[in-house]
Design an enzyme around this catalytic site. Structure first.
Site, short mmCIF file in Angstrom:
data_model
loop_
_atom_site.label_atom_id
_atom_site.label_comp_id
_atom_site.label_asym_id
_atom_site.label_seq_id
_atom_site.Cartn_x
_atom_site.Cartn_y
_atom_site.Cartn_z
N ALA A 244 0.87 -1.19 0.00
CA ALA A 244 0.00 0.00 0.00
C ALA A 244 0.90 1.23 0.00
CB ALA A 244 -0.92 0.01 1.22
N LYS B 9 6.97 -0.37 7.22
CA LYS B 9 6.43 0.95 6.86
C LYS B 9 7.61 1.88 6.63
CE LYS B 9 2.94 4.33 8.32
NZ LYS B 9 1.90 4.64 9.35
N ALA C 7 0.81 5.62 0.58
CA ALA C 7 0.07 6.80 1.04
C ALA C 7 0.99 8.01 0.93
CB ALA C 7 -0.41 6.60 2.48
N SER C 8 0.47 9.15 1.37
CA SER C 8 1.21 10.40 1.18
C SER C 8 2.46 10.47 2.05
CB SER C 8 0.30 11.59 1.50
OG SER C 8 -0.22 11.47 2.81
N ILE C 9 2.42 9.85 3.22
CA ILE C 9 3.55 9.93 4.14
C ILE C 9 4.48 8.73 4.02
CG2 ILE C 9 4.16 9.87 6.60
CD1 ILE C 9 1.85 11.69 7.15
N ALA C 10 3.91 7.55 3.82
CA ALA C 10 4.72 6.33 3.82
C ALA C 10 4.08 5.28 2.93
CB ALA C 10 4.86 5.80 5.25
N GLN C 11 4.84 4.23 2.66
CA GLN C 11 4.28 3.06 1.99
C GLN C 11 4.71 1.81 2.73
OE1 GLN C 11 5.80 3.65 -2.00
NE2 GLN C 11 7.24 1.95 -1.82
N ASP D 231 -8.26 6.94 15.00
CA ASP D 231 -8.70 6.84 13.61
C ASP D 231 -9.42 5.51 13.35
OD1 ASP D 231 -9.00 7.78 11.05
OD2 ASP D 231 -7.00 7.20 10.37
#
Length: 540
Positions: A131, A152, A133-137, A282
């Site tokens: 996956a 991560k 995302a904007s901060i990490a994959q 979250d």
């Protein structure tokens, strides 16, 4: 409600921005925000046109500005104390669709963070990202002992780009406040600083790892909740290695499994908030799984909230008051939650809560919404420029997400009933603090030592013959305070004399003049004002 389709940004973040690229980025940000303000002035000011929502337009601007501003919009969506619900909804829907960075970069980041080749750490490392995302994959991997893990990896350059963007944004905000002073009442610079601090927290994966470990320790051995733990020695600010776990998504679960999962999820949040004072912030459906054995698995601890002792007591009172539908108690508990702002008027919240109680009386218990009650009180506070502590804002959003997830699992499940059952479990009871343990200990010591202390003191007094005499032994701090007070009084008298003398000189026009003003009077006033500031700074 329909929302206009927005272009999805594809952002590739590289290394540290250069001075030239930072200037180009500042120009881009300034032009985008200025364009939005001009659009608002045209549509809402000159044309009086309300067919286009400003919130949607603002979300489009943030989307075009890229990942940092998408995250900024998501953070702003928490600010129920300054934004209306439609604006929060528009900003919460922002998504940054970023392409995975190349596997070579992922390997480079892992090896740089862990200080050795990845083959010495993992038996297997999947080059294809699971996956992004904007901060990490995230990449799947396996340790030498066969343990399946996920790795991560923070996106290269993401922290530097976010830092540059937030620094530029803060300067723009300060310029805007200088040009339009009325904007200062919104505290925009403080909001930017808060968001920047949140960015730094989310960018530091070692902090997220510490949160994961804390939750894993709190729920270790639980029959209801499982938290995949981090791997010791393999977590840094840019890389976090965590045990791999998987389970069923919440969609399409059998009815009995879904109801049981909803109950376990709500019970876990009651414990997190009221027992542990530390909660997962979250709980949307993508971060919650149901394991084969029925346990709930929570993921992604980038957002967490904290509840201190005072906030916990106020929350307990708020929850109990809401369950009891006691409007006056609800208002008192709400004001005890630590609202920020001067002149908070209790009378503003009373009619809101009474209307809320009357509305709940006409609804079945399963439709009562604790997050809805908080949101209405937050909205009432906007009229008084009341600000909420960050953790209370995170809690309000968390409860909203929790209610949505529970309704997805089991639409007929009543969160209020589940919370009210805990009134007999002791989770709402005041925990025994260190202070409450210390008091009996100190009282016991005092009771044991007091007779001998009194006897020795009485003997000493009788020997010296000063039984009825009082003596004051000033310490250094007391003497210093008296000395400072004397100097301030003397300076105040001199300042008063200067004001009077300068006024007389001004009245009679004595001495040389500068324009129409006597120079001696001006000098006297200047000295008097200087001494006034000195006195004010020396207070305390």
């Amino acid at each position: 409600m329909t929302r206009p389709n927005r272009p999805v940004s594809t952002v590739r973040l590289a290394g540290r921005p250069t001075q030239r690229s930072a200037l180009r980025r500042a120009t881009q940000i300034a032009m985008a925000l200025s364009g939005f303000l001009l659009w608002v002035a045209w549509h809402r000011g000159l044309m009086r046109c309300d067919t286009h929502r400003a919130a949607d337009r603002f979300a489009e601007v943030l989307q075009r500005l890229g990942t940092t501003f998408v995250k900024l919009g998501q953070h702003l969506s928490l600010r129920a104390d300054i934004l209306a619900p439609d604006a929060q909804e528009a900003l919460a829907s922002l998504q940054a669709n970023v392409a995975p960075f190349p596997p070579e970069q992922a390997v480079q980041e892992v090896e740089a963070a862990l200080g050795r080749p990845w083959q010495q750490v993992f038996a297997r490392f999947d080059m294809h990202a699971l996956a992004a995302a904007s901060i990490a994959q995230i990449h799947r991997a396996a340790l030498p002992d066969g343990t399946e893990v996920v790795v991560k990896i923070r996106r290269p350059g993401a922290a530097e780009q976010a830092e540059t963007d937030m620094r530029i944004l803060r300067r723009i905000v300060l310029v805007m406040q200088g040009l339009v002073p009325s904007l200062r009442r919104w505290g925009l610079a403080a909001i930017v600083d808060e968001v920047a601090a949140n960015f730094r927290y989310e960018m530091d994966l070692s902090r997220e790892a510490a949160s994961v470990r804390r939750f894993a320790d709190a729920w270790r051995g639980s029959a209801d909740i499982v938290i995949p733990d981090v791997v010791d020695g393999l977590c840094t600010p840019t890389v976090m290695v965590q045990q791999f776990s998987h389970g069923a998504h919440l969609h399409g679960l059998p009815s009995s499994t879904a109801v049981a999962a909803a109950g376990k999820l709500v019970d876990s949040y009651v414990a997190q908030i009221f027992r542990d004072g530390f909660f997962h912030g979250d709980p949307h459906p993508g971060n919650v799984f149901v394991m084969d054995d029925g346990r709930i698995c929570l993921h992604d601890f980038g957002i967490v909230g904290r509840v201190d002792g005072n906030m916990r007591r106020a929350l307990v009172a708020f929850a109990l008051a809401f369950v009891e539908q006691d409007a006056e108690w609800v208002v008192d508990a709400w004001l005890d939650l630590g609202l920020l702002g001067d002149g908070t008027d209790r009378a503003v919240f009373v009619p809101v809560v009474r209307a809320l109680v009357a509305d709940c009386a006409q609804r079945p218990l399963k439709d009562w919404s604790l997050s809805g009650a908080l949101a209405q009180l937050v909205a009432a506070g906007r009229t008084q420029e009341v600000r909420l502590p960050r953790d209370l804002l995170v809690l309000t959003r968390t409860l909203l997400l929790l209610e949505g997830t529970v309704r997805l699992l089991a639409p007929e499940f009543s969160i209020i009933e589940a919370i009210s059952r805990h009134t007999t479990t002791g989770v709402f009871d005041e925990p025994k603090s260190a202070a409450s343990q210390r008091l009996p200990y100190e009282l016991g010591n005092a009771a044991h030592a007091l007779p001998s202390l009194l006897a020795r003191r009485l003997h000493s007094v009788l020997r010296q013959g000063d039984l009825l005499q009082l003596s004051i032994k000033p310490d250094a701090r007391m003497l210093s305070g008296i000395d400072r007070l004397g100097r301030r009084v003397a300076l105040a008298l001199v300042t008063l004399g200067l004001y009077i003398a300068s006024s007389l000189l001004m009245q009679h026009g004595v001495g040389p003049r500068w324009g129409d003003m006597p120079v001696l009077a001006l000098l006297g006033y200047a000295l008097a004002i200087r001494f006034t500031f000195s006195i004010a700074r020396s207070r305390g």
